[in-house]
Design an enzyme around this catalytic site. Structure first.
Site, PDB file in Angstrom:
ATOM      1  CD1 TRP A 104     -19.207  10.401 -18.228  1.00 33.82           C
ATOM      2  CD2 TRP A 104     -19.493   8.865 -17.022  1.00 33.82           C
ATOM      3  NE1 TRP A 104     -17.787   9.819 -17.669  1.00 33.82           N
ATOM      4  CE2 TRP A 104     -18.021   8.494 -17.458  1.00 33.82           C
ATOM      5  CE3 TRP A 104     -19.909   7.706 -16.484  1.00 33.82           C
ATOM      6  CZ2 TRP A 104     -17.080   8.245 -17.468  1.00 33.82           C
ATOM      7  CZ3 TRP A 104     -19.011   6.669 -16.369  1.00 33.82           C
ATOM      8  CH2 TRP A 104     -18.229   7.744 -16.244  1.00 33.82           C
ATOM      9  CD1 TRP A 149     -14.523   9.261 -15.254  1.00 35.34           C
ATOM     10  CD2 TRP A 149     -13.021  10.638 -13.095  1.00 35.34           C
ATOM     11  NE1 TRP A 149     -13.538   9.743 -15.009  1.00 35.34           N
ATOM     12  CE2 TRP A 149     -12.401  10.381 -14.541  1.00 35.34           C
ATOM     13  CE3 TRP A 149     -11.891  11.005 -12.559  1.00 35.34           C
ATOM     14  CZ2 TRP A 149     -11.059  10.885 -14.813  1.00 35.34           C
ATOM     15  CZ3 TRP A 149     -11.187  11.642 -12.543  1.00 35.34           C
ATOM     16  CH2 TRP A 149     -10.393  11.658 -13.954  1.00 35.34           C
ATOM     17  CD1 TRP A 189      -1.192  -0.446  -3.960  1.00 37.60           C
ATOM     18  CD2 TRP A 189      -1.294   0.703  -6.085  1.00 37.60           C
ATOM     19  NE1 TRP A 189      -2.438  -0.999  -4.796  1.00 37.60           N
ATOM     20  CE2 TRP A 189      -1.609  -0.835  -5.947  1.00 37.60           C
ATOM     21  CE3 TRP A 189      -1.497   1.222  -7.358  1.00 37.60           C
ATOM     22  CZ2 TRP A 189      -2.465  -1.285  -6.809  1.00 37.60           C
ATOM     23  CZ3 TRP A 189      -2.100   1.003  -8.176  1.00 37.60           C
ATOM     24  CH2 TRP A 189      -2.784  -0.006  -8.330  1.00 37.60           C
ATOM     25  CD  GLU A 242      -3.128  -1.259   0.163  1.00 39.27           C
ATOM     26  OE1 GLU A 242      -3.747  -0.373  -0.474  1.00 39.27           O
ATOM     27  OE2 GLU A 242      -3.409  -2.561  -0.528  1.00 39.27           O
ATOM     28  CG  ASN A 250      -8.493   1.531   0.522  1.00 37.97           C
ATOM     29  OD1 ASN A 250      -8.314   2.470  -0.429  1.00 37.97           O
ATOM     30  ND2 ASN A 250      -8.189   0.083  -0.289  1.00 37.97           N
ATOM     31  CD1 TRP A 292     -12.237   9.228  -6.207  1.00 40.04           C
ATOM     32  CD2 TRP A 292     -13.606   8.688  -7.269  1.00 40.04           C
ATOM     33  NE1 TRP A 292     -13.386   9.334  -5.415  1.00 40.04           N
ATOM     34  CE2 TRP A 292     -14.166   9.196  -5.698  1.00 40.04           C
ATOM     35  CE3 TRP A 292     -15.162   8.641  -8.070  1.00 40.04           C
ATOM     36  CZ2 TRP A 292     -15.904   8.707  -5.832  1.00 40.04           C
ATOM     37  CZ3 TRP A 292     -15.746   7.981  -8.001  1.00 40.04           C
ATOM     38  CH2 TRP A 292     -16.479   8.472  -6.445  1.00 40.04           C
TER      39      TRP A 292
END
Length: 499
Positions: A320, A376, A292, A289, A358, A399
């Site tokens: 969208w 998004w 990341w 993590e 998370n 996202w």
């Protein structure tokens, strides 16, 4: 030995600590004396106020952390100059007034911060000074981890392997702490004319938030307390981290965001536990993590367009939902009124605390994008306004991962089923009941999808669908099919089963 600089200014930003601070170490080791400053940047704060956000937990967190930092610096017979001003203007002014030779700071990766730093560097250069920036937020950043073709990675797994190989090859060099303590005698107290007290929350234009009610620990001491607690739980991290009702995460994300803890220290802890064999599995997952974070910093640096558009340009062609219906659905999602308990509990968590687990960030994001068909970027902006730990690179990366438009994203046909996710990760409904007490009387088998409960069970639990809890605003199976059709315009692939 004579130092390159007589007097330097260290500009605190996202690094509100003394120990293991890369830029502060460089300033102290290269200067005869160093004066420290922090600017409550009006470029950021004024925008929040204009948006009506006047009880921002992040501003209060920063203020309390700055107060503690100032006290720690005073223990070293120095202190902190704290100003409420436009940083791009104030730093060059301070540098000139203090007659410093250079300004030291730690690097930032966000486009707005880069533009600010460019303005500061230009102003300092015009005045015969320089801005010196150093890596502190990441273990590796920018061009430090590249493919064999010397290109940025766009897939996480090979990036992580290259990251780990770099650590191994260097014998932990990149994890070593900067020995700031050896040079603390170089810290200089601000001149008496700069001894104004730290501005209050009200003087900054903000009101008290619920930060203290939430008992969120702030500052260097708060970070250390959380780290000490997590060190006893790190072995269970891999097993517990996906279950929002469990005490699984480290809760250090806001401290990483504002630099009250060192990323090197956290990575070092993970490696130490992995190598000792003690807590190996949990520590390895946690380290991943942390990697990341570096990955998303790198992506934002090389592909700054992601701050506004899809990493994969083809996904900008997606149509969208729009109009009043989309706005009503979005508002229901923001308010935690979708009729899907896990999604609603997640949104109530972020609204009330500024934190979201998370796993729930992925579930809530998937619901907005792939159940409601909403861009998004709407959700990204909402999270940015609410999260205590908001970090542009990680928020954007997360996202776009869910939207399938980002680097190493989930396939567009992988659509989280909010009920299945709820049954898997909050099986007994403990988390749901915490934020939706009106559903507390429902048996576990119905709490994940109240509309499936027989009328007698709803009545017994005191639940009125459409009354004290909403009906689902969308049917997941139908929404999933619409999403597949929406994405098929961009990507041709055979749909797979749901996650």
């Amino acid at each position: 030995m004579k130092k390159p600089f007589h007097t330097s200014l260290f500009w605190y930003r996202r690094d509100l600590r003394i120990s293991d601070n890369a830029g502060l170490y460089r300033a102290l080791s290269q200067s005869e004396q160093v004066i420290c400053a922090f600017i409550f940047d009006r470029d950021i704060l004024d925008r929040l106020i204009e948006e009506g956000i006047t009880d921002d937990r992040r501003v209060e967190f920063i203020l309390e952390s700055v107060v503690e930092l100032d006290a720690a610096l005073r223990d070293s017979e120095s202190g902190l100059i704290v100003r409420h001003a436009f940083a791009a203007e104030e730093i060059p002014k301070l540098a000139a007034a203090l007659a410093v030779d250079a300004v030291f700071a730690n690097d930032d990766y966000e486009p707005q911060a880069n533009a600010r730093d460019a303005r500061v560097a230009e102003a300092l250069r015009a005045d015969g000074r320089q801005l010196l920036l150093f890596k502190d937020q990441a273990i590796f950043d920018k061009d430090e981890i590249l493919t064999q073709a010397m290109q940025p990675f766009s897939v996480f797994t090979p990036y992580r392997q290259a990251w780990m190989n770099r650590i191994a090859a260097a014998g932990d060099f990149y994890l070593q702490a900067y020995p700031v303590e050896r040079h603390l005698q170089k810290l200089a107290a601000p001149p008496p004319a700069y001894g104004d007290p730290i501005p209050s929350l009200q003087q900054l234009g903000f009101e008290k938030s619920n930060l203290s009610d939430l008992e969120i620990p702030t500052g260097i001491s708060g970070a250390q307390a959380l780290l000490d607690d997590f060190a006893d739980r790190i072995g269970r991290y891999g097993a517990d981290r996906d279950h929002p009702a469990l005490d699984g995460p480290s809760y250090l994300s806001v401290h990483l965001r504002f630099g009250t803890v060192s990323i090197r220290g956290l990575a070092r802890l993970a490696f130490d536990r992995m190598r000792s064999g003690h807590d190996h599995a949990g520590a390895a997952v946690w380290l991943s993590e942390l990697v990341w974070r570096d990955f998303y910093f790198m992506i934002l640096h090389h592909y700054p367009h992601v701050a506004e558009r899809a990493f994969k340009p083809a996904y900008d062609r997606i149509e969208w939902e729009k109009g009043d219906g989309a706005m009503a659905s979005f508002q229901a999602w923001c308010d935690g009124r979708t009729g899907y308990p896990l999604v609603d509990a997640a949104m109530l968590q972020i609204n009330r605390t500024g934190y979201m687990h998370n796993r729930l960030r992925m579930v809530a994001a998937s619901f907005l994008i792939k159940d409601l068909g909403i861009d998004w970027r709407w959700g990204e902006r909402y999270f940015a306004s609410q999260l205590n730990d908001f970090d542009l690179s990680a928020n954007n990366g997360g996202w776009q991962w869910v939207a399938s438009s980002g680097c190493d994203a989930q396939p567009y046909f992988r659509i989280f089923n909010p009920v299945a996710q709820s049954e898997k990760f909050d099986a007994d409904g403990t988390f749901i009941r915490r934020y939706l007490p009106q559903l507390g009387g429902l048996p576990d088998q119905y709490i994940h999808a109240p509309w499936t409960a027989p009328p007698a069970e709803l009545a017994r639990a005191g639940v009125t669908l459409g009354g004290n809890y909403p009906q689902p605003i969308v049917q997941h199976a139908q929404a999933r099919q619409r999403t597949l059709e929406r994405y098929a315009l961009v990507k041709k692939a055979k749909p797979a089963s749901e996650a």
